[in-house]
Motif scaffolding. Sequence first.
Motif, PDB file in Angstrom:
ATOM      1  N   LEU A  20       0.844  -1.189   0.000  1.00  0.00           N
ATOM      2  CA  LEU A  20       0.000   0.000   0.000  1.00  0.00           C
ATOM      3  C   LEU A  20       0.884   1.246   0.000  1.00  0.00           C
ATOM      4  O   LEU A  20       1.956   1.256   0.599  1.00  0.00           O
ATOM      5  CB  LEU A  20      -0.902   0.026   1.220  1.00  0.00           C
ATOM      6  N   SER A  21       0.390   2.270  -0.669  1.00  0.00           N
ATOM      7  CA  SER A  21       1.069   3.565  -0.683  1.00  0.00           C
ATOM      8  C   SER A  21       0.116   4.635  -0.169  1.00  0.00           C
ATOM      9  O   SER A  21      -1.098   4.533  -0.344  1.00  0.00           O
ATOM     10  CB  SER A  21       1.508   3.934  -2.105  1.00  0.00           C
ATOM     11  N   CYS A  22       0.687   5.649   0.423  1.00  0.00           N
ATOM     12  CA  CYS A  22      -0.092   6.793   0.872  1.00  0.00           C
ATOM     13  C   CYS A  22       0.661   8.053   0.459  1.00  0.00           C
ATOM     14  O   CYS A  22       1.724   8.346   1.002  1.00  0.00           O
ATOM     15  CB  CYS A  22      -0.286   6.759   2.377  1.00  0.00           C
ATOM     16  N   SER A  30       8.189  15.262   5.894  1.00  0.00           N
ATOM     17  CA  SER A  30       9.265  14.679   6.683  1.00  0.00           C
ATOM     18  C   SER A  30       9.147  15.008   8.167  1.00  0.00           C
ATOM     19  O   SER A  30       9.701  14.290   9.007  1.00  0.00           O
ATOM     20  CB  SER A  30      10.614  15.141   6.149  1.00  0.00           C
ATOM     21  N   MET A  31       8.432  16.043   8.523  1.00  0.00           N
ATOM     22  CA  MET A  31       8.332  16.474   9.914  1.00  0.00           C
ATOM     23  C   MET A  31       7.375  15.628  10.748  1.00  0.00           C
ATOM     24  O   MET A  31       7.344  15.767  11.978  1.00  0.00           O
ATOM     25  CB  MET A  31       7.875  17.933   9.973  1.00  0.00           C
ATOM     26  N   TYR A  32       6.586  14.790  10.087  1.00  0.00           N
ATOM     27  CA  TYR A  32       5.509  14.105  10.794  1.00  0.00           C
ATOM     28  C   TYR A  32       5.657  12.592  10.784  1.00  0.00           C
ATOM     29  O   TYR A  32       5.955  11.985   9.748  1.00  0.00           O
ATOM     30  CB  TYR A  32       4.163  14.463  10.166  1.00  0.00           C
ATOM     31  N   ALA A  33       5.406  12.007  11.956  1.00  0.00           N
ATOM     32  CA  ALA A  33       5.222  10.569  12.011  1.00  0.00           C
ATOM     33  C   ALA A  33       3.954  10.198  11.261  1.00  0.00           C
ATOM     34  O   ALA A  33       3.031  11.007  11.147  1.00  0.00           O
ATOM     35  CB  ALA A  33       5.134  10.109  13.465  1.00  0.00           C
ATOM     36  N   MET A  34       3.939   8.980  10.755  1.00  0.00           N
ATOM     37  CA  MET A  34       2.797   8.510   9.983  1.00  0.00           C
ATOM     38  C   MET A  34       2.388   7.119  10.462  1.00  0.00           C
ATOM     39  O   MET A  34       3.247   6.319  10.833  1.00  0.00           O
ATOM     40  CB  MET A  34       3.150   8.444   8.491  1.00  0.00           C
ATOM     41  N   GLY A  35       1.110   6.851  10.403  1.00  0.00           N
ATOM     42  CA  GLY A  35       0.632   5.564  10.853  1.00  0.00           C
ATOM     43  C   GLY A  35      -0.318   4.921   9.857  1.00  0.00           C
ATOM     44  O   GLY A  35      -0.867   5.598   8.980  1.00  0.00           O
ATOM     45  N   TRP A  36      -0.465   3.619  10.008  1.00  0.00           N
ATOM     46  CA  TRP A  36      -1.457   2.852   9.256  1.00  0.00           C
ATOM     47  C   TRP A  36      -2.416   2.188  10.252  1.00  0.00           C
ATOM     48  O   TRP A  36      -1.980   1.617  11.263  1.00  0.00           O
ATOM     49  CB  TRP A  36      -0.781   1.771   8.410  1.00  0.00           C
ATOM     50  N   CYS A  97      -4.170   5.461   6.038  1.00  0.00           N
ATOM     51  CA  CYS A  97      -2.978   6.098   6.569  1.00  0.00           C
ATOM     52  C   CYS A  97      -3.399   7.357   7.324  1.00  0.00           C
ATOM     53  O   CYS A  97      -4.466   7.937   7.049  1.00  0.00           O
ATOM     54  CB  CYS A  97      -1.946   6.411   5.495  1.00  0.00           C
ATOM     55  N   ALA A  98      -2.569   7.759   8.256  1.00  0.00           N
ATOM     56  CA  ALA A  98      -2.906   8.886   9.105  1.00  0.00           C
ATOM     57  C   ALA A  98      -1.647   9.647   9.470  1.00  0.00           C
ATOM     58  O   ALA A  98      -0.556   9.068   9.574  1.00  0.00           O
ATOM     59  CB  ALA A  98      -3.620   8.408  10.362  1.00  0.00           C
ATOM     60  N   GLN A  99      -1.820  10.933   9.688  1.00  0.00           N
ATOM     61  CA  GLN A  99      -0.687  11.832   9.919  1.00  0.00           C
ATOM     62  C   GLN A  99      -0.623  12.302  11.357  1.00  0.00           C
ATOM     63  O   GLN A  99      -1.646  12.582  11.986  1.00  0.00           O
ATOM     64  CB  GLN A  99      -0.836  13.056   8.988  1.00  0.00           C
ATOM     65  N   GLY A 100       0.613  12.396  11.870  1.00  0.00           N
ATOM     66  CA  GLY A 100       0.798  13.157  13.092  1.00  0.00           C
ATOM     67  C   GLY A 100       1.201  12.405  14.328  1.00  0.00           C
ATOM     68  O   GLY A 100       1.479  13.030  15.354  1.00  0.00           O
ATOM     69  N   SER A 101       1.265  11.079  14.270  1.00  0.00           N
ATOM     70  CA  SER A 101       1.605  10.347  15.476  1.00  0.00           C
ATOM     71  C   SER A 101       2.134   8.986  15.077  1.00  0.00           C
ATOM     72  O   SER A 101       2.096   8.605  13.914  1.00  0.00           O
ATOM     73  CB  SER A 101       0.361  10.188  16.366  1.00  0.00           C
ATOM     74  N   TRP A 102       2.660   8.262  16.052  1.00  0.00           N
ATOM     75  CA  TRP A 102       2.911   6.846  15.813  1.00  0.00           C
ATOM     76  C   TRP A 102       2.359   6.018  16.970  1.00  0.00           C
ATOM     77  O   TRP A 102       2.881   4.999  17.350  1.00  0.00           O
ATOM     78  CB  TRP A 102       4.374   6.552  15.528  1.00  0.00           C
ATOM     79  N   SER A 103       1.262   6.548  17.480  1.00  0.00           N
ATOM     80  CA  SER A 103       0.565   5.894  18.573  1.00  0.00           C
ATOM     81  C   SER A 103      -0.419   4.856  18.054  1.00  0.00           C
ATOM     82  O   SER A 103      -0.897   4.931  16.924  1.00  0.00           O
ATOM     83  CB  SER A 103      -0.201   6.951  19.377  1.00  0.00           C
ATOM     84  N   TRP A 104      -0.773   3.910  18.913  1.00  0.00           N
ATOM     85  CA  TRP A 104      -1.815   2.950  18.601  1.00  0.00           C
ATOM     86  C   TRP A 104      -3.191   3.622  18.652  1.00  0.00           C
ATOM     87  O   TRP A 104      -4.158   3.102  18.120  1.00  0.00           O
ATOM     88  CB  TRP A 104      -1.778   1.783  19.592  1.00  0.00           C
ATOM     89  N   TYR A 109      -4.117  11.028  15.954  1.00  0.00           N
ATOM     90  CA  TYR A 109      -3.783  11.381  14.582  1.00  0.00           C
ATOM     91  C   TYR A 109      -4.661  12.541  14.120  1.00  0.00           C
ATOM     92  O   TYR A 109      -5.860  12.562  14.383  1.00  0.00           O
ATOM     93  CB  TYR A 109      -3.966  10.179  13.658  1.00  0.00           C
ATOM     94  N   ALA A 110      -4.052  13.468  13.397  1.00  0.00           N
ATOM     95  CA  ALA A 110      -4.761  14.687  13.025  1.00  0.00           C
ATOM     96  C   ALA A 110      -5.530  14.536  11.713  1.00  0.00           C
ATOM     97  O   ALA A 110      -6.616  15.096  11.556  1.00  0.00           O
ATOM     98  CB  ALA A 110      -3.777  15.841  12.909  1.00  0.00           C
ATOM     99  N   TYR A 111      -4.961  13.829  10.762  1.00  0.00           N
ATOM    100  CA  TYR A 111      -5.582  13.717   9.438  1.00  0.00           C
ATOM    101  C   TYR A 111      -5.554  12.273   8.969  1.00  0.00           C
ATOM    102  O   TYR A 111      -4.616  11.539   9.287  1.00  0.00           O
ATOM    103  CB  TYR A 111      -4.847  14.605   8.420  1.00  0.00           C
ATOM    104  N   TRP A 112      -6.577  11.936   8.173  1.00  0.00           N
ATOM    105  CA  TRP A 112      -6.742  10.575   7.683  1.00  0.00           C
ATOM    106  C   TRP A 112      -6.995  10.585   6.181  1.00  0.00           C
ATOM    107  O   TRP A 112      -7.605  11.506   5.655  1.00  0.00           O
ATOM    108  CB  TRP A 112      -7.937   9.909   8.367  1.00  0.00           C
TER     109      TRP A 112
END
Length: 122
Positions: A20-22, A30-36, A97-104, A109-112
């Motif tokens: 998958l790509s986001c 580059s400033m933001y952690a990203m999550g799936w 995918c989501a922007q702003g954290s690497w939390s569970w 996360y701020a954006y999806w």
Amino acid sequence: QVQLVESGGGLVQAGGSLRLSCAASGFVFSMYAMGWHRQAPGKEREFVGAISNWSGSSTSYADSVKGRFTVSRDNAKNTVYLQMNSLKPEDTGVYYCAQGSWSWDPNRYAYWGQGTQVTVSS
């Protein structure tokens, strides 16, 4: 404005692989952690994996995907990836995918993105 666009989902047999790509825009990627995260029918959204900002030197994964899934990022392309190997039917769901954290915790996360469907057949 912030945009996250997932792609790469589809139908695959158990044991197969997908990547998958986001693609991200509207912020300094580059400033933001990203999550799936993913959501199966009738279930709550659940954390899959995440990657730290900048070089992406740190990653974290749900126990259910550890050793099978890999999160990576390409800051030059403003893209985060989810490589999924040894897929199982229970991996079926919509992947976000989501922007702003690497939390569970999805609330961190701020954006999806809009999500991409992954279906694993047995």
